[in-house]
Design a protein around this motif. Structure first.
Motif, PDB file in Angstrom:
ATOM      1  N   GLU A 176       0.853  -1.192   0.000  1.00 56.66           N
ATOM      2  CA  GLU A 176       0.000   0.000   0.000  1.00 56.66           C
ATOM      3  C   GLU A 176       0.886   1.237   0.000  1.00 56.66           C
ATOM      4  O   GLU A 176       1.854   1.310   0.753  1.00 56.66           O
ATOM      5  CB  GLU A 176      -0.898   0.012   1.232  1.00 56.66           C
ATOM      6  N   SER A 184      -4.759   6.285  -0.993  1.00 56.25           N
ATOM      7  CA  SER A 184      -3.965   5.061  -0.856  1.00 56.25           C
ATOM      8  C   SER A 184      -4.179   4.154  -2.054  1.00 56.25           C
ATOM      9  O   SER A 184      -5.327   3.908  -2.460  1.00 56.25           O
ATOM     10  CB  SER A 184      -4.350   4.304   0.424  1.00 56.25           C
ATOM     11  N   ARG A 186      -3.365   0.296  -3.575  1.00 59.43           N
ATOM     12  CA  ARG A 186      -3.043  -1.016  -3.038  1.00 59.43           C
ATOM     13  C   ARG A 186      -3.035  -2.060  -4.151  1.00 59.43           C
ATOM     14  O   ARG A 186      -3.797  -1.971  -5.124  1.00 59.43           O
ATOM     15  CB  ARG A 186      -4.059  -1.439  -1.969  1.00 59.43           C
ATOM     16  N   GLY A 207      -8.053   3.747  -1.689  1.00 60.20           N
ATOM     17  CA  GLY A 207      -8.598   4.297  -0.462  1.00 60.20           C
ATOM     18  C   GLY A 207      -8.492   5.810  -0.453  1.00 60.20           C
ATOM     19  O   GLY A 207      -7.538   6.382  -0.985  1.00 60.20           O
ATOM     20  N   ARG A 214     -12.575   7.169   6.207  1.00 55.02           N
ATOM     21  CA  ARG A 214     -11.761   6.511   5.195  1.00 55.02           C
ATOM     22  C   ARG A 214     -12.656   5.605   4.348  1.00 55.02           C
ATOM     23  O   ARG A 214     -13.347   4.727   4.873  1.00 55.02           O
ATOM     24  CB  ARG A 214     -10.649   5.672   5.831  1.00 55.02           C
ATOM     25  N   ASP A 216     -12.800   2.838   1.235  1.00 54.30           N
ATOM     26  CA  ASP A 216     -11.940   1.873   0.555  1.00 54.30           C
ATOM     27  C   ASP A 216     -12.753   1.052  -0.430  1.00 54.30           C
ATOM     28  O   ASP A 216     -13.915   0.689  -0.164  1.00 54.30           O
ATOM     29  CB  ASP A 216     -11.273   0.930   1.562  1.00 54.30           C
ATOM     30  N   THR A 218     -12.057  -2.408  -3.183  1.00 53.01           N
ATOM     31  CA  THR A 218     -11.130  -3.450  -3.630  1.00 53.01           C
ATOM     32  C   THR A 218     -11.794  -4.275  -4.724  1.00 53.01           C
ATOM     33  O   THR A 218     -12.985  -4.591  -4.646  1.00 53.01           O
ATOM     34  CB  THR A 218     -10.735  -4.375  -2.459  1.00 53.01           C
TER      35      THR A 218
END
Length: 244
Positions: A176, A184, A186, A207, A214, A216, A218
């Motif tokens: 990350e 962020s 990743r 993120g 926060r 995020d 994926t």
């Protein structure tokens, strides 16, 4: 002061084949610098299917298999570098109108942190078997070894190796990089045995930190069964709370 962190998550798991959904929350309450308690709840919902009689005739109704997991845990700082944790869970599973089961399980962990290095040894899903009215099935208990390194500001590298007591191995590695403490990026790869554990897959994530929130996201790829799986989460760090 104390701080409460609340994390909400939602996942569309294996949409191409299973079309499952996972939703839940994990909350952390830090009592002081050495003591933290947590609570979690997860709901797994499978794709609905048409109910049939013993003769294979549909009665026009549908049933949605589901699993509910509720848990609580505590972590204690033994020293400035060593932390021990324990977590217990209740699992309730329903795969048919007349096939329901439950089990109790838990995790034990030990984490050592030294500067930019961190290592965790854990055993997970230790507990009772689950039965739906016939044979009993063991939960996927495993031993895990995790490590992380922060070589430069903003970059975190992590690795993990798991041994499932049923006789299978899994491993994962990822990185990350955070820009300006706001965004962020990743990427990671998970190796697994599709017959006894999760299949192998690659992941990419993004993120965004907005004040105390926060967000995020994926995305999984590189797997026939898990391709197009998407996971979303929101972590909200609450304002300092008064002691009670």
């Amino acid at each position: 002061f104390n701080r409460l962190d609340a994390r909400l998550f939602y996942s569309m798991w294996s949409p191409k084949y299973a079309s499952n959904t996972i939703a839940g929350s994990t909350d952390y309450f830090r009592i002081n610098d050495r003591l933290c308690i947590s609570a979690e709840g997860r709901m797994f919902t499978d794709k609905p299917y048409h109910s049939t009689s013993a003769q294979g005739i549909s009665d026009g109704t549908t049933f949605t298999p589901s699993d509910l997991i509720l848990g609580a845990g505590v972590s204690v700082g033994i020293t400035d570098a060593l932390t021990a944790g324990v977590k217990g869970r209740i699992v309730s599973s329903s795969i048919a109108e007349d096939a329901r089961g439950s089990a109790i399980c838990g995790d034990l962990s030990l984490t050592y942190t030294l500067g930019a290095y961190s290592a965790t040894l854990a055993v997970r899903n230790l507990g009772s078997k689950i039965s739906y009215g016939g044979a009993s099935y063991a939960l996927p208990a495993l031993a895990a070894l995790q490590g992380s390194l922060k070589p430069v500001k903003g970059l975190t590298i992590g690795v993990e190796a798991d041994y499932l007591f049923a006789g299978s191995l899994m491993a994962a590695a990822g990185a990350e990089y955070t820009l300006l403490d706001m965004v962020s990026l990743r990427a990671g790869y998970h190796y697994g045995n599709g017959d006894a554990a999760l299949a192998s897959f690659a992941s990419a994530g993004l993120g965004v930190n907005i004040k105390k929130v926060r967000l995020d996201a994926t995305f999984l790829t590189g797997s026939k069964t898990l391709a197009k799986t998407m996971m979303f989460s929101c972590l909200r760090s609450m304002f300092p709370m008064l002691r009670c």
